[in-house]
Design a protein around this motif. Sequence first.
Motif, short mmCIF file in Angstrom:
data_model
loop_
_atom_site.label_atom_id
_atom_site.label_comp_id
_atom_site.label_asym_id
_atom_site.label_seq_id
_atom_site.Cartn_x
_atom_site.Cartn_y
_atom_site.Cartn_z
N ASP A 112 1.12 -1.43 0.62
CA ASP A 112 -0.18 0.22 0.27
C ASP A 112 0.65 1.44 0.28
O ASP A 112 0.60 2.03 -0.53
N LYS A 113 2.16 1.06 0.83
CA LYS A 113 3.12 2.33 0.67
C LYS A 113 3.69 2.41 -0.49
O LYS A 113 3.47 3.85 -0.84
N LEU A 114 3.95 1.40 -1.00
CA LEU A 114 4.98 1.56 -2.64
C LEU A 114 3.50 2.41 -3.88
O LEU A 114 4.27 3.41 -4.44
N SER A 115 2.19 1.81 -2.85
CA SER A 115 1.10 2.43 -4.50
C SER A 115 1.00 3.89 -3.52
O SER A 115 1.07 4.88 -4.98
N ILE A 116 1.27 4.41 -2.25
CA ILE A 116 0.84 5.69 -2.07
C ILE A 116 2.49 6.50 -3.22
O ILE A 116 1.89 7.44 -3.70
N LEU A 117 3.93 5.98 -2.74
CA LEU A 117 4.72 6.46 -4.06
C LEU A 117 4.17 6.33 -5.16
O LEU A 117 4.85 7.96 -5.27
N GLU A 118 3.89 5.18 -5.81
CA GLU A 118 3.71 5.23 -6.94
C GLU A 118 2.11 6.19 -7.24
O GLU A 118 2.86 6.97 -8.49
N LYS A 119 1.41 6.23 -6.71
CA LYS A 119 0.98 7.57 -6.93
C LYS A 119 1.32 9.03 -6.84
O LYS A 119 1.03 10.36 -8.07
N ASP A 120 2.51 9.28 -6.65
CA ASP A 120 2.86 10.75 -5.83
C ASP A 120 3.69 10.34 -7.36
O ASP A 120 4.38 12.02 -8.30
N LEU A 121 4.35 9.66 -7.79
CA LEU A 121 5.10 9.75 -8.96
C LEU A 121 4.15 10.12 -10.37
O LEU A 121 4.45 10.72 -11.41
N LYS A 122 2.83 9.10 -10.29
CA LYS A 122 1.90 9.90 -11.57
C LYS A 122 1.64 11.15 -11.48
O LYS A 122 1.86 11.86 -11.98
N SER A 123 2.00 12.22 -9.68
CA SER A 123 1.26 13.13 -9.93
C SER A 123 2.61 14.27 -10.52
O SER A 123 1.99 15.06 -11.37
N LYS A 124 3.58 13.18 -10.23
CA LYS A 124 4.51 14.51 -11.00
C LYS A 124 5.13 14.36 -12.15
O LYS A 124 5.27 15.22 -12.62
N GLY A 125 4.74 12.91 -13.12
CA GLY A 125 4.82 13.40 -14.06
C GLY A 125 4.27 13.75 -14.28
O GLY A 125 4.52 13.90 -16.24
N SER A 126 3.06 14.27 -14.37
CA SER A 126 2.13 15.16 -15.14
C SER A 126 2.20 16.81 -14.74
O SER A 126 1.49 17.12 -15.17
N SER A 127 3.18 16.76 -13.71
CA SER A 127 3.42 18.62 -14.29
C SER A 127 4.64 18.50 -13.54
O SER A 127 5.16 18.38 -12.34
N ILE A 128 5.68 18.11 -14.30
CA ILE A 128 6.99 17.39 -14.54
C ILE A 128 8.25 18.95 -13.68
O ILE A 128 9.16 18.87 -12.81
N PHE A 129 7.60 19.79 -13.53
CA PHE A 129 8.24 21.25 -13.64
C PHE A 129 7.78 21.43 -12.76
O PHE A 129 8.49 22.84 -12.22
N SER A 131 6.51 21.64 -8.22
CA SER A 131 6.87 21.39 -7.14
C SER A 131 5.32 20.65 -6.71
O SER A 131 4.68 20.96 -6.21
N ILE A 132 5.97 19.07 -6.11
CA ILE A 132 5.07 18.56 -5.68
C ILE A 132 4.76 17.61 -4.34
O ILE A 132 6.09 17.12 -3.81
N GLU A 133 3.98 18.46 -3.36
CA GLU A 133 4.49 17.62 -2.36
C GLU A 133 4.81 16.27 -2.35
O GLU A 133 3.12 15.93 -2.43
N SER A 134 5.78 15.46 -0.94
CA SER A 134 5.51 14.49 -1.07
C SER A 134 4.11 13.35 -0.02
O SER A 134 4.43 14.69 0.75
N THR A 135 4.00 12.62 -0.34
CA THR A 135 3.06 12.38 0.84
C THR A 135 3.83 11.78 1.87
O THR A 135 4.38 10.88 1.56
N ASN A 136 3.66 11.78 2.71
CA ASN A 136 4.32 11.03 4.15
C ASN A 136 3.96 9.58 4.56
O ASN A 136 2.71 9.45 4.42
N ILE A 137 4.53 8.71 4.45
CA ILE A 137 4.09 7.28 5.03
C ILE A 137 5.75 6.82 6.06
O ILE A 137 6.75 7.62 6.07
N ASP A 138 5.27 6.47 7.21
CA ASP A 138 5.87 5.55 7.60
C ASP A 138 6.16 4.37 6.85
O ASP A 138 6.52 3.61 6.07
N ILE A 139 8.24 4.50 7.66
CA ILE A 139 8.80 3.44 6.62
C ILE A 139 8.10 1.44 7.29
O ILE A 139 7.94 1.40 9.01
#
Length: 193
Positions: A112-129, A131-139
């Motif tokens: 599930d945490k990997l999916s959150i990271l993937e979602k953040d990457l997708k967000s970054k990919g759609s607005s490359i330039f 700044s995107i706030e990354s989601t805080n996740i527990d390790i």
Amino acid sequence: SAPKAISFPSLEDDPVLFDWVQKGIPLHKDSTECKFCTKQLPESRIDDLNSFYSKKLKEIQDSIAELYKLINDERNIVEVKFPNKKVIAVPFQTEYEQAINSYEIQKNIYKDKLSILEKDLKSKGSSIFSSIESTNIDIISLVNHFESIEGVLKKHNKWLEEFEERKSTAIQKILKHYVAEYIQTEDYLEKEN
């Protein structure tokens, strides 16, 4: 071959300036004068900036693709095929099953945490330039769960080794018993005398 992108250290080191210039380039299309300071633009300035941003775009896209690959690799790594509990010695089956279940629960949380990271990457990919706030996740760590499973397997293996020793000792006792029984039944010692 494509012209080499010119480096703009001030843009690379200053994210605010990076965004500001990137947004300003389209405003200067077909213009020979800077709309901000009204000075003459150097002849190749807009082309150089476009080349710089194209290079940055490719670097970011490559980084995103690499991170997607790493996430996918992680998903595959955690999908471990453990031995069926039926091959584990009966005294350890319940503990083994509990360790596997605990691992599976933790693995799903990790995925599930990997999916959150993937979602953040997708967000970054759609607005490359942008700044995107990354989601805080527990390790999440699976190490303790692997160690629990490994511990049960070690107990099982030790039990099997000791079982072979116990089996061998029991066979020797049985053989001695049968030999003694035969000697008594056949009155072997008296006959030998």
